[in-house]
Design a protein around this motif. Structure first.
Motif, short mmCIF file in Angstrom:
data_model
loop_
_atom_site.label_atom_id
_atom_site.label_comp_id
_atom_site.label_asym_id
_atom_site.label_seq_id
_atom_site.Cartn_x
_atom_site.Cartn_y
_atom_site.Cartn_z
N LEU A 42 44.32 35.72 35.18
CA LEU A 42 42.71 35.69 35.47
C LEU A 42 41.95 34.98 34.68
CD1 LEU A 42 40.80 37.26 37.22
CD2 LEU A 42 40.91 39.43 35.27
N LYS B 261 40.55 37.71 41.67
CA LYS B 261 40.95 38.84 40.88
C LYS B 261 42.05 39.39 41.58
CE LYS B 261 36.39 39.05 38.60
NZ LYS B 261 35.11 39.88 38.39
N GLY C 117 34.15 35.72 40.59
CA GLY C 117 35.12 36.36 41.17
C GLY C 117 35.80 36.00 42.34
N LYS D 180 39.22 31.93 35.75
CA LYS D 180 37.83 32.23 35.48
C LYS D 180 37.31 30.64 34.78
CE LYS D 180 37.34 37.02 34.53
NZ LYS D 180 37.17 38.11 33.52
#
Length: 143
Positions: free
Chosen positions: A75, A128, A87, A79
């Motif tokens: 994740l 996500k 997201g 990011k």
């Protein structure tokens, strides 16, 4: 000219021998016995189920033993590409980044990722959810 041709042939022949030597060299000859033993110990630590292969379960166990959550690690990598923390990333942008930066993915690898990815009608990939699928598996659709 004939001496030049002979010289070229000699260089090619010599170069061929060097390549053959490299191809048959043993990588472990570069390390001493204590270093090789350390490699073996590290492999044994990662190969948690002791089957001689490092597979996904072994890596999960290794991450867990280090206190690292694999889902969170993946994740965080996504990011980096999402400074607004939405997201989602557009699939074209993500495909371009994955095929042109760092450890490049092939087109087939990107398509494999898209096959398991939740992508909306606008082409946005929910990274996500993808992280969850990669680390926990995809739920089988019930008929």
């Amino acid at each position: 000219m004939s001496s030049q041709k002979a010289s070229r042939k000699a260089k090619k022949k010599q170069g061929g021998k060097q390549r053959a030597q490299r191809a048959t060299s043993n990588v472990f000859s570069m390390f001493d016995q204590s270093q090789i033993q350390e490699f073996k110990e590290a492999f044994t630590m990662i190969d948690a189920n002791r089957d001689g292969f490092v597979d996904l379960d072994d890596l999960k166990d290794t991450y867990a033993s280090l206190g690292t959550d694999p889902e969170e690690t993946i994740l965080q990598a996504f990011k980096v590409l999402d400074p607004d923390n939405k997201g989602v990333l557009h699939k074209d942008y993500l495909a371009d980044m994955m095929q042109t930066q760092a450890d490049r993915f092939s087109r087939d690898e990107v398509l494999q990722m898209f096959n398991i990815s939740p992508i909306d009608a606008a082409g946005n990939l929910d990274y996500k959810s993808l992280c969850y699928i990669v680390t926990h598996g995809q739920e089988e659709e019930q008929a």
